[in-house]
Scaffold this active site. Structure first.
Site, PDB file in Angstrom:
ATOM      1  CB  SER A  78      48.911  23.274  30.907  1.00 43.20           C
ATOM      2  OG  SER A  78      49.272  24.356  30.078  1.00 43.20           O
ATOM      3  CG  HIS A 190      53.499  22.406  28.600  1.00 37.30           C
ATOM      4  ND1 HIS A 190      53.516  23.235  29.699  1.00 37.30           N
ATOM      5  CD2 HIS A 190      52.198  22.187  28.298  1.00 37.30           C
ATOM      6  CE1 HIS A 190      52.265  23.488  30.053  1.00 37.30           C
ATOM      7  NE2 HIS A 190      51.458  22.873  29.222  1.00 37.30           N
TER       8      HIS A 190
END
Length: 306
Positions: A78, A190
């Protein structure tokens, strides 16, 4: 054999994490942002998504500079993709700071409350996906977010929907070892809920110059190398709304001959996950290790000065 530096994502943050790092990188970051970054890692400050993401970027770059040894590959989970891109020579630290500041603000503004992420440990991917299908709806959104290991996934969505999935997971026969853990992440990363902020960030990326990485850059979303600057720009801008396949990323590195993984600060979560993949080799975390030991390990793998 090859080496890999990995950079953790949101949830790994710790109060005081920047205060343990060398001053030059902190001063540089403060000058670029126009604020004292040492104020970002206070416990109250870390309630802000922007502060957390900036701290993770700064910590990763500062620690990599301390190592002063270039690995063969870098990868980030991430927000960890941003320090990875800086270390790979694809993105300047200055541009990364500005983009991550905006990234954090966009994500926080999109979902200021009532959403987040939850880890489910002990159930396989197919089982969790079946539970998500039972709960997900327009009014109660919940999605698969991270594939961390064979029996560890992360979901993202509304508090109500995540609680419903957690209840179903705990109720499943044979799930007595199932562990449900709400992550220290205040936004539903996400998943499609962040498509709009990702598109806004992509507009800012269009004004930034990216270079071909001088090190192997492994995408945490695609689980494979990304080389072309336009593809890297897309990977960084949109990783907030794409599923993280960390299991696949680590497996991809191992299959490419990586036998040394070093996790940059803070913490050692990615170190634990990698041990499930690395049948041979060495997996270590920067935190708690001697700097000269880490440098010697990198040197043994044929790494050169950063």
């Amino acid at each position: 054999m090859s080496s890999l530096l990995v950079f953790p994502g949101q949830g790994a943050q710790q109060p005081g994490m920047l205060h343990r790092l060398p001053a030059p990188t902190l001063i540089e970051a403060s000058d670029v942002l126009g604020e004292d970054v040492l104020r970002l890692d206070a416990a109250d400050a870390l309630k802000s998504t922007r502060a957390v993401q900036l701290c993770l970027l700064i910590a990763g770059v500062a620690a990599a500079r301390q190592l002063a040894m270039a690995p063969d590959y870098v990868a980030g989970l991430s927000i960890g993709a941003y320090p990875a891109a800086v270390v790979a020579g694809a993105l300047s630290f200055s541009d990364a700071l500005q983009l991550v500041s905006l990234r954090g603000e966009l994500m926080q503004q999109a979902y200021p409350q009532g959403y987040g992420m939850t880890a489910i440990i002990g159930l396989d991917l197919a089982t969790v996906e079946a539970l998500l299908a039972q709960v997900h709806s327009t009014d109660s959104p919940v999605y698969l977010a991270n594939i961390n290991a064979d029996n560890q996934v992360v979901i993202a969505g509304s508090d109500e929907a995540m609680n419903a999935v957690a209840g179903l997971a705990k109720a499943r026969r044979g799930a007595c070892t199932c562990v449900i853990k709400r992550l220290a992440v205040s936004v539903p990363s996400h998943c499609p809920l962040l498509e709009a902020p990702a598109k806004a960030l992509a507009q800012a990326f269009a004004r930034v110059t990216l270079n071909t990485p001088v090190l192997g850059y492994l995408s945490g979303s695609r689980a494979r190398p990304v080389v072309k600057p336009d593809a890297l720009r897309d990977d960084l801008a949109f990783n907030m709304c794409r599923v993280v396949d960390w299991r696949g990323t680590v497996q991809s590195a191992y299959e490419r001959g990586v036998r040394l993984q070093i996790e940059l600060p803070p913490g050692a979560v990615l170190t634990g996950l990698a041990r499930r993949v690395f049948e041979q080799g060495t997996v270590m975390a920067f935190d708690g290790a001697r700097l000269d030991t880490l440098q010697a390990l990198l040197r043994e793998e044929g790494s050169h000065q950063l």
